[in-house]
Design an enzyme around this catalytic site. Structure first.
Site, PDB file in Angstrom:
ATOM      1  CD  GLU A  58      54.436 -26.265   1.313  1.00  0.00           C
ATOM      2  OE1 GLU A  58      54.686 -25.543   0.458  1.00  0.00           O
ATOM      3  OE2 GLU A  58      55.014 -27.541   1.140  1.00  0.00           O
TER       4      GLU A  58
ATOM      5  CE1 TYR B  23      52.070 -26.199  -3.519  1.00  0.00           C
ATOM      6  CE2 TYR B  23      52.642 -24.398  -1.755  1.00  0.00           C
ATOM      7  CZ  TYR B  23      52.830 -25.608  -2.421  1.00  0.00           C
ATOM      8  OH  TYR B  23      53.807 -26.417  -1.988  1.00  0.00           O
TER       9      TYR B  23
ATOM     10  CG  ASP C  70      54.334 -25.879  -7.434  1.00  0.00           C
ATOM     11  OD1 ASP C  70      53.969 -26.701  -7.824  1.00  0.00           O
ATOM     12  OD2 ASP C  70      55.574 -25.779  -6.780  1.00  0.00           O
TER      13      ASP C  70
END
Length: 350
Positions: A43, A126, A144
Site C-alpha cells: 500500500e 487511505y 483512493d
DNA sequence: TAACCGTGGCC
DNA sequence: TGGCCAAGGTT
C-alpha cells in the site's frame, strides 16, 4: 444498496487481478488473510504509483526484508538505495520510521484497527483503511483515486475534486458491505483500474452499468471533474561529476528533508531561476555538451553538467568518493541517473 | 489549505 | 510530444 455491493463482489470473484501481495477471493472466502506486513508494504508503494511499477520493488523488498523486524533493523542507506527509482522518497523514510515504530511500540505486530494505524508514519486516511480492510477484513472504506472516479460516475457527482472528497466518501461508505469488506475494497479499486478507467470506461461490461447515473446521463467519461492545475515552471541547476583517477565517483547524500531527501546524488547548485555555481571541490571543471532534463511534479529541471578528473589524493569539500566497484547508478534517483548516463560515455575514465 | 513531493506509461 | 494519470501523505 447492499445488493449493489454484492454484485461487485460476484464480479470480483471472477475478475480479481492477481498480485503477489494479494490473497485471491476464493482463499479469502475460506478464511485466509494476507501478511499485514506485505499488505502495508504494497500500500505504501502503491501511493500515487502504478501496480506495474510496484511489482518488482515489492518482491525485492520482501526478499531482502521478509518481516517488519528485518526492515526495522535495516540500514537507512540500504533502504533508500533499494527504493531508488520508485519516487516520492519521503515514503521510504517513513517506511523505515513506521517499521521501527511497529517493532518498538507494538511488539513487532501490525495494529489491526484504523485509528492506531493512522498514528504511524506514512500511513494516512487511505492507507489506514486499506490495511485494516485488506489485511484484517475490518469494515473500513477506502477512498483512493479509483473509488473517487467510480463514485463520481455512479452518482453523477459534478462537484470538482478535491472539494468533492467528503461527498464521495459518504457515498462510498454507504455502499461498503459488512461482508467481505477487504475483498470489496479491492474490488472497487479493480473496477476503477480495469473497467471504470479515466479515459475510455468499458461501461458495456461493467457490473454496475444498470444503475450508473453518469452512464445514463452521458457524463461518465468527463467525471470526476477536477480543479485546473497551474502551469509548472522551469528551474535550472548545475551538477558536478568528479571522477578520481582510480575511477571513484564523487557523490553526496542529500539532506533528509525536501526534494529527493535522503537520496544519493551528484553535488550541485541550488535549483532556481538563477542557480549559483557551487563546485564541491577545486578542479579543472569542464562543461559537458549535454543538458540533463527532468520533470518533477511541480517543475521542469534543466541541469548543466560539469565534469572533472581529479587526483587520487584529492579531498572534496562536499560529498564523498564512492569506489568504482561499489558505485551503482541504479541506486540513484532518476534525475541523477540521467546525469550519470549523459556523462558516463564522455569521461576519459571507465 | 494549498503546496510540496517522483516516476514511467499512455495517447 | 507534452499533458495527464496512478492504491496519497505531510506540512
Amino acid at each position: 444498496m447492499r445488493d449493489r455491493s454484492l454484485q461487485l463482489l460476484d464480479w470480483y470473484d471472477v475478475h480479481a487481478r492477481s498480485m503477489p501481495w494479494r490473497v485471491p477471493p476464493a482463499e479469502r472466502k475460506a478464511g485466509a488473510l494476507p501478511d499485514p506486513y506485505g499488505v502495508w508494504l504494497s500500500e505504501v508503494m502503491l501511493q500515487q504509483t502504478t501496480v506495474a511499477a510496484v511489482r518488482d520493488y515489492w518482491r525485492k523488498f520482501m526478499g531482502i526484508w521478509p518481516t517488519v523486524a528485518d526492515l526495522a533493523a535495516a540500514e537507512d542507506a540500504d533502504v533508500m538505495a533499494a527504493w531508488a527509482g520508485l519516487g516520492y522518497y519521503a515514503r521510504a523514510r517513513n517506511l523505515l520510521k513506521c517499521a521501527r515504530a511497529v517493532v518498538a511500540d507494538h511488539g513487532g505486530v501490525f495494529p489491526s484497527d484504523r485509528a492506531t494505524l493512522l498514528t504511524l508514519p506514512g500511513i494516512g486516511p487511505y492507507t489506514a483503511s486499506a490495511v485494516a480492510a485488506i489485511a484484517f477484513d475490518a469494515p473500513e472504506t477506502v477512498l483512493d483515486g479509483n473509488v473517487e472516479r467510480v463514485m463520481a460516475r455512479l452518482y453523477d457527482v459534478h462537484t470538482p475534486l478535491p472539494a468533492a472528497k467528503p461527498e464521495l466518501m459518504a457515498l462510498a461508505e454507504a455502499l461498503t458491505p459488512r461482508e467481505r469488506p477487504g475483498d470489496y475494497a479491492q474490488a472497487v479499486m479493480d473496477l476503477g483500474a480495469t473497467i471504470c478507467t479515466p479515459k475510455s470506461p468499458a461501461c458495456g461490461i461493467c457490473p454496475w452499468r444498470d444503475g450508473c447515473a453518469g452512464r445514463i446521463a452521458g457524463t461518465a467519461t468527463g467525471l470526476p471533474r477536477k480543479t485546473p492545475k497551474k502551469a509548472v515552471p522551469v528551474r535550472r541547476g548545475i551538477a558536478y561529476v568528479a571522477r578520481r583517477a582510480d575511477g571513484a565517483w564523487l557523490l553526496e547524500t542529500r539532506a533528509d528533508k525536501g526534494l529527493l531527501g535522503g537520496m544519493l546524488g551528484f553535488p550541485g547548485s541550488d535549483w532556481s531561476d538563477d542557480p549559483q555555481p557551487a563546485p564541491p571541490m577545486l578542479a579543472d571543471w569542464q562543461v559537458l555538451d549535454a543538458t540533463a532534463r527532468h520533470t518533477f511534479t511541480h517543475f521542469h529541471l534543466e541541469l548543466t553538467i560539469l565534469w572533472a578528473v581529479v587526483a587520487e589524493d584529492a579531498v572534496p569539500e562536499r560529498g564523498h568518493f564512492v569506489g568504482h566497484d561499489t558505485y551503482s547508478p541504479a541506486s540513484l534517483p532518476t534525475v541523477m541517473r540521467k546525469v550519470h548516463d549523459l556523462v558516463a560515455d564522455s569521461l576519459p575514465i571507465r
